[in-house]
Design a protein around this motif. Structure first.
Motif, short mmCIF file in Angstrom:
data_model
loop_
_atom_site.label_atom_id
_atom_site.label_comp_id
_atom_site.label_asym_id
_atom_site.label_seq_id
_atom_site.Cartn_x
_atom_site.Cartn_y
_atom_site.Cartn_z
N LEU A 233 0.71 -1.18 -0.17
CA LEU A 233 -0.03 0.15 0.01
C LEU A 233 0.85 1.23 -0.06
N LYS A 234 0.36 2.17 -0.87
CA LYS A 234 1.17 3.60 -0.80
C LYS A 234 0.01 4.72 -0.48
N ARG A 235 -1.22 4.64 -0.53
CA ARG A 235 -2.24 5.50 -0.30
C ARG A 235 -3.51 4.95 0.18
N VAL A 236 -3.85 5.04 1.47
CA VAL A 236 -4.83 4.43 2.27
C VAL A 236 -5.99 5.38 2.57
N ALA A 237 -6.89 4.81 2.78
CA ALA A 237 -8.24 5.62 3.37
C ALA A 237 -8.12 5.16 4.90
N LEU A 238 -8.07 5.98 5.59
CA LEU A 238 -7.85 5.82 7.15
C LEU A 238 -9.29 6.19 7.91
N PHE A 239 -9.94 4.87 8.05
CA PHE A 239 -11.35 5.34 9.04
C PHE A 239 -10.93 5.24 10.44
N ILE A 240 -11.22 6.49 10.89
CA ILE A 240 -11.13 6.30 12.34
C ILE A 240 -12.43 6.97 13.00
N ASP A 241 -12.65 6.05 14.27
CA ASP A 241 -13.85 6.49 14.95
C ASP A 241 -13.68 7.79 15.44
N PRO A 242 -14.72 8.88 15.36
CA PRO A 242 -14.37 10.25 15.97
C PRO A 242 -14.14 10.32 17.25
N GLU A 243 -14.48 9.14 18.09
CA GLU A 243 -14.29 9.19 19.51
C GLU A 243 -12.74 8.82 19.67
N VAL A 244 -12.19 8.14 18.83
CA VAL A 244 -10.68 7.67 18.90
C VAL A 244 -9.94 8.75 18.26
N ALA A 245 -10.29 9.88 17.43
CA ALA A 245 -9.41 10.52 16.68
C ALA A 245 -8.39 11.24 17.30
N ASP A 246 -8.90 11.79 18.46
CA ASP A 246 -7.82 12.52 19.36
C ASP A 246 -7.02 11.68 20.53
N THR A 247 -6.97 10.29 20.55
CA THR A 247 -6.43 9.80 21.45
C THR A 247 -5.14 8.92 20.97
N ALA A 248 -4.44 8.40 22.07
CA ALA A 248 -3.14 7.89 21.72
C ALA A 248 -3.09 6.77 20.54
N PRO A 249 -4.12 5.85 20.56
CA PRO A 249 -3.95 4.91 19.34
C PRO A 249 -3.86 5.67 17.96
#
Ligand SMILES: [Fe+2]
Length: 435
Positions: free
Chosen positions: A43-59
């Protein structure tokens, strides 16, 4: 009953079971390897699906930094619905199509991973939405070919979506919850890092933890694959094929781990061992039920979730007005297992014992009651509602509940016995209040 039913198919029953294994990597800190894994997939270019609740967290920080280090271009999509719908899936598919990605990464709970699966499906093989949706609401059409690589990184210890072939959603116009189930949907790699669950609120650990337990108990007590109708052709053998020797091993171990660690993981966020082991239980249950399937408690949960009564129990306000999936399921579990036990008493007894019930001197016919009793004990210990009545359901709701809960043929057929609408009505009635 186990040995004879696995030895030979019953009249007209299936003679084979298939294991569609998922690639999986598990361990504290493994999320930092995401970039290397994405690169290994080319992979060189990915769509990164992030839970909005997780967006500002360490993971999220760890995941994005790892992708960056590996030189991978990642475009974030965080418009994930708490309970996905046909509309939210299609919006995600538009994003996926327009972005011309060569792969997908999802970071979050079941909703996030399911949204990435659906976006990958509809962007790769465009079709009308209902084309791939399960019967009876959709056409259950075959997916024409493989999807793009998808690395799924769960941040809750629940759905098991990272290793399953299913994406669950509501069809808004019909007010029903259903799913797309197809082997092509299975993520290419599940990257399971238990440290991602350390900051989860207790309510989320409880609802997702009971989802784990029900996945494991339902797949262990499901109809054996040898008693499910033989498919007309090999490609029609369903993903949810019934209990089998492969799924039994992981299901029973997941029940044991859940029985030992779920209450501890809910009670104390600092109990890292309990949260780590619950994540392991979720993964093992996912690998098992992904090949076996679930039955009545999950089928009945579609009625509870679809009717969407206000969620009132303290500590779960965040999910209001939705009933969290694991809660909608487990509230139907004791009543369902009391019903199904007569068809497979030894399996219910074995599940009760694995879950931690005192089964000394118990005869197999006590299995259902012991299993239900131990589940109810754990529900009380974690502050769950005392039945669907506590969510606002009454006797008057039962016809509507039955309409939605019974209309899940893929799940109902996997109960270890034949089930009528009247049976389901009685189960809903007995689940209104447990204590
Ligand atoms: Fe579930």
């Amino acid at each position: 009953m186990e040995k004879p039913v696995y030895y030979a198919a019953t009249e007209g029953g299936d003679y084979a079971f298939a294991v569609s294994a998922a690639a999986m990597k598990f361990g504290a800190g493994v999320l930092a390897e995401l970039g290397d894994d994405a690169r290994a997939q080319g992979l060189k270019r990915v769509a990164l699906f992030i839970d909005p609740e997780v967006a500002d967290t360490a993971p999220a920080e760890v995941a994005t930094a790892s992708l960056k280090r590996a030189g991978i271009d990642a475009v974030v999509y965080d418009e994930i619905a708490v309970e996905p719908t046909d509309t939210s899936f299609l919006a995600a598919a538009d994003f996926a199509r327009d972005g011309k990605f060569d792969g997908f990464v999802s970071l979050g709970g079941g909703s996030t991973m399911d949204t990435a699966k659906a976006a990958n499906l509809y962007a790769t093989h465009p079709a009308d939405f209902l084309a791939y949706v399960n019967l009876p609401y959709g056409e259950f059409r075959a997916v024409p070919g493989p999807l793009k690589p998808h690395i799924a990184c769960p941040t809750t210890s629940g759905t098991g979506s990272e290793t399953t072939s299913t994406a669950v959603m509501d069809i808004t116009a019909l007010k029903v919850k259903t799913a797309i189930s197809n082997r092509m949907l299975k993520p290419t790699l599940a990257l399971v890092d238990p440290t991602t669950t350390r900051t989860l609120p207790a309510g989320v650990v409880a609802s997702t933890g009971f989802d784990v337990l029900t996945h494991a108990i339902e797949s262990y007590t499901a109809r054996p694959y040898t008693t499910r109708s033989r498919p007309k052709s090999p490609d029609q053998r369903p993903v949810f094929q019934g209990a089998n020797p492969y799924s039994d091993v992981g299901s029973l171990e997941a029940i044991r781990l859940g029985g030992k660690y779920l209450v501890r993981a809910v009670e104390n966020a600092d109990d890292h061992e309990a949260r780590h082991m619950l994540m392991l239980a979720a993964t093992m249950a996912g690998l098992s039920f992904g090949n076996a399937g679930v039955h009545l408690p999950h089928a009945m949960s579609y009625g509870v979730a679809g009717l969407c009564h206000t969620w009132r129990a303290a500590g779960y306000e965040k999910a209001a007005p939705m009933v969290p999936h694991g809660i909608a399921v487990v509230l139907n579990a004791p009543t369902a297992f009391r019903f199904t036990a007569a068809a497979a008493p030894e399996r219910h007894l074995a599940a009760a014992e694995a879950l931690g019930a005192d089964t000394r001197n118990a005869a197999p016919e006590h299995g259902g009651e012991l299993l239900a009793g131990r589940l109810i004990e754990m529900m009380r210990q974690t502050g769950l509602p005392n039945g669907t009545g506590a969510l606002g359901f009454t006797e008057a709701d039962i016809p509507d509940l039955v309409e939605r809960g019974y209309n899940q043929p893929r799940l109902v057929v996997l109960a270890p016995c034949n089930v009528t609408k009247d049976d389901v009505a009685a189960m809903y009635r007995n689940g209104l209040r447990y204590w």
